[in-house]
Design a protein around this motif. Sequence first.
Motif, PDB file in Angstrom:
ATOM      1  N   PRO A 174       1.191  -1.657  -0.067  1.00  0.00           N
ATOM      2  CA  PRO A 174      -0.217  -0.286   0.365  1.00  0.00           C
ATOM      3  C   PRO A 174       0.472   1.420   0.149  1.00  0.00           C
ATOM      4  CG  PRO A 174       0.369  -0.410   2.017  1.00  0.00           C
ATOM      5  CD  PRO A 174       0.883  -1.658   1.640  1.00  0.00           C
ATOM      6  N   LEU A 175       1.753   1.164  -0.864  1.00  0.00           N
ATOM      7  CA  LEU A 175       2.695   3.099  -1.356  1.00  0.00           C
ATOM      8  C   LEU A 175       1.939   3.738  -0.890  1.00  0.00           C
ATOM      9  CD1 LEU A 175       5.276   1.025  -3.187  1.00  0.00           C
ATOM     10  CD2 LEU A 175       5.391   0.800  -0.719  1.00  0.00           C
ATOM     11  N   GLY A 176       1.077   3.717  -1.998  1.00  0.00           N
ATOM     12  CA  GLY A 176       0.531   4.707  -2.548  1.00  0.00           C
ATOM     13  C   GLY A 176      -0.851   6.181  -0.683  1.00  0.00           C
ATOM     14  N   HIS A 177      -0.848   5.209   0.385  1.00  0.00           N
ATOM     15  CA  HIS A 177      -1.056   5.664   1.140  1.00  0.00           C
ATOM     16  C   HIS A 177      -0.308   6.218   2.513  1.00  0.00           C
ATOM     17  CE1 HIS A 177      -5.246   4.126   0.479  1.00  0.00           C
ATOM     18  NE2 HIS A 177      -4.429   3.466   0.088  1.00  0.00           N
ATOM     19  N   LEU A 178       1.111   6.281   1.914  1.00  0.00           N
ATOM     20  CA  LEU A 178       2.279   6.133   2.944  1.00  0.00           C
ATOM     21  C   LEU A 178       2.741   7.666   2.629  1.00  0.00           C
ATOM     22  CD1 LEU A 178       4.637   3.237   2.849  1.00  0.00           C
ATOM     23  CD2 LEU A 178       2.360   3.287   3.803  1.00  0.00           C
ATOM     24  N   VAL A 208       8.901   8.742   3.158  1.00  0.00           N
ATOM     25  CA  VAL A 208       9.501   7.547   3.721  1.00  0.00           C
ATOM     26  C   VAL A 208       9.923   6.657   3.052  1.00  0.00           C
ATOM     27  CG1 VAL A 208       7.806   8.369   6.162  1.00  0.00           C
ATOM     28  CG2 VAL A 208       7.022   6.806   3.997  1.00  0.00           C
ATOM     29  N   LEU A 209       9.550   6.706   1.781  1.00  0.00           N
ATOM     30  CA  LEU A 209       9.762   5.582   0.621  1.00  0.00           C
ATOM     31  C   LEU A 209      11.359   5.995   0.841  1.00  0.00           C
ATOM     32  CD1 LEU A 209       6.725   5.453  -1.510  1.00  0.00           C
ATOM     33  CD2 LEU A 209       7.975   3.544   0.154  1.00  0.00           C
ATOM     34  N   ASP A 210      11.967   7.115   0.573  1.00  0.00           N
ATOM     35  CA  ASP A 210      13.113   7.284   0.613  1.00  0.00           C
ATOM     36  C   ASP A 210      14.565   6.264   1.229  1.00  0.00           C
ATOM     37  OD1 ASP A 210      15.378   8.154  -1.243  1.00  0.00           O
ATOM     38  OD2 ASP A 210      15.479   9.774  -0.079  1.00  0.00           O
ATOM     39  N   SER A 263      -1.225  -1.885   7.355  1.00  0.00           N
ATOM     40  CA  SER A 263      -2.105  -1.619   7.162  1.00  0.00           C
ATOM     41  C   SER A 263      -2.856  -0.359   7.774  1.00  0.00           C
ATOM     42  CB  SER A 263      -3.737  -2.669   7.397  1.00  0.00           C
ATOM     43  OG  SER A 263      -3.521  -2.884   8.101  1.00  0.00           O
ATOM     44  N   GLU A 264      -4.070   0.585   7.213  1.00  0.00           N
ATOM     45  CA  GLU A 264      -4.362   1.524   8.273  1.00  0.00           C
ATOM     46  C   GLU A 264      -4.718   0.956  10.011  1.00  0.00           C
ATOM     47  OE1 GLU A 264      -7.419   5.487   8.723  1.00  0.00           O
ATOM     48  OE2 GLU A 264      -7.579   3.328   6.852  1.00  0.00           O
ATOM     49  N   ALA A 297      -0.690   7.760   5.947  1.00  0.00           N
ATOM     50  CA  ALA A 297      -0.130   9.498   5.840  1.00  0.00           C
ATOM     51  C   ALA A 297      -1.767   9.899   6.646  1.00  0.00           C
ATOM     52  CB  ALA A 297      -0.525   9.558   4.045  1.00  0.00           C
ATOM     53  N   SER A 298      -3.136   9.262   6.720  1.00  0.00           N
ATOM     54  CA  SER A 298      -4.418   9.947   6.500  1.00  0.00           C
ATOM     55  C   SER A 298      -4.506   9.930   8.198  1.00  0.00           C
ATOM     56  CB  SER A 298      -5.671   8.920   6.042  1.00  0.00           C
ATOM     57  OG  SER A 298      -5.350   7.721   6.796  1.00  0.00           O
TER      58      SER A 298
END
Length: 422
Positions: free
Chosen positions: A121-125, A129-131, A331-332, A349-350
Motif C-alpha cells: 500500500p505505498l500510495g497511502h504512505l 518515507v519511501l526514500d 495497514s491503516e 499519511a491520513s
Amino acid sequence: MRRRSGMAVRLLLAALLMLLSACSQGASGAGDQDRGPITLATGRDLTGYLQHVLDGWNAGHPREKVTLVQLPEAADETYAQMASSLRSGSSRFDVLNIDVAWTSEFAAAGWIAPLDRGSLPLGHLLPSVLDTATFRGRLYAMPYVTNAGLLYYRKDVLAAAGVAPPRTWAELEQDAKTIAPKYGLQGYAGQLLPYEGLTVNVTEAIQSVGGTVLGDEGRTVTVDSPAARQALSFLVDGVRQGWIPQAALGFKEEESRRDFQDGHLLFLRNWPYVYDSASAKGSPVAGKFGVVPLPGPDGPGSSVLGGSDLAVNAHSRHPRTAADLLRYLTSEGVQRQVLTAGSLPPVWASLYTDPALVRRYPYLPVLEQSVKHAQPRPKSAHYDQVSLAVAAVAGDALRGRVTVDQALARLKRELAAIVRTG
C-alpha cells in the motif's frame, strides 16, 4: 512368461501413476512451500504493543503464525545480532524490523530480498518515507514507523518574554543567549555525545544548509563543502559561546529529555516520543512546552528521517507469508495501533489529519510537516562505518580538539577510505 510380463506392466503402470501424482502435487503445492510459520525480529518493544498486533494476525492465520523475537534494546546490539545471523545465511529471522539507516547496507550485502511495489500500500504512505526503503532504484523494505526531529521549547518562558518560537538559527541563538539566562535556564541541547545521535544532529545541520555528507547513494564524498562548514561551525560556536551547555556533549536521547523535562533547558532537539513523557502527570514542564519544526539558517530546517523499515530475509523459508505480514503491519488499522498503543509515529499519511488523533496528539501536524521535509541519513553500503567516522570527528570539533576546517578535511579522508575500501 505372460504372468511375469503382466505383473511387470502393472508394476510399471503403478510406478508411473505414483510419479505423475508426485509431480502433480509438487506443481499445485509449489506456492504453499513459500507459506508457513515465520519469525519477526525486532529491537525490544518497550510498550508491549507489538505482540498484541501479532496476536491479531495469528488469530486469522493459524497455519502461518508469527513468533516475535525481541533482541536487545540497544540499537548497536540489535544490529550486531541481525547482521551476524544474516551474514551466515541463516533463515532464523523471516521478517526484520530494521533501523532505516541499515536498509542500504542490508540490501547491498544481499541479506534482504527486493519487494514487489505493486503488492504493497505505498500510495497511502507519507511520500518522504519511501526514500528510506530504497537502494539504487529498488524497493528493499516497507516503511513501518517514521520519525523526525522536533524543536521542543518552553512556551511559558517565550510567552513571558514576548517572542515567538525560533524559525532560524539566528533566532535560536539569540533566544538561547539572552532569554534563557534571565529565567535560570540553559539555552539549547541536542544529542551531542559521539554516537549515532551526534551523526544525526550534524547531518541535520548540514542538510538544512543544503549540503550532504555523501552523494550518489554512498559512492562519492561531499562533506568538505561550504554548507558543511557553516553547519558544523554553528554547533561548535554554540558550545564555545556557552548557549549550548558543556553537559550536552554527554547527552544521548534520554539524558537530553530528562534535562528538558526537569526544567533546565529552554530549547531541546529530540524525537516525538518526548512529548508524551514531558506531558505526563508530575512532569515539571507539563502544559508549559510546545513543539515546532527544527530551525535552519534562513527558515525551517530539515530533519533526518528516523524510524524503522520491515524487510524480508533473502533466505526466508516462507517469503509469501512474510510479504503478507508486511502488508498487514502497514495497514491503516495496525498503523493506528502503532501510534495509539506503541507511541510511535506511523507512516500512514491520513492518520496525521484524523481529528480525533490530532486532539489526542497535538504535535501531529508539526510532525507531519517535519517528516515531509526530512531526508534519510547518508545512504551507504557501509553506513555503520560512516556514522562512526562522522560522530568521532564532529565530537573532536565540538570539544575544541580540532578546528572546523581540520575536522572536515579529516572526515573527507576517512569517508573516502570507507567508500573506496568498505
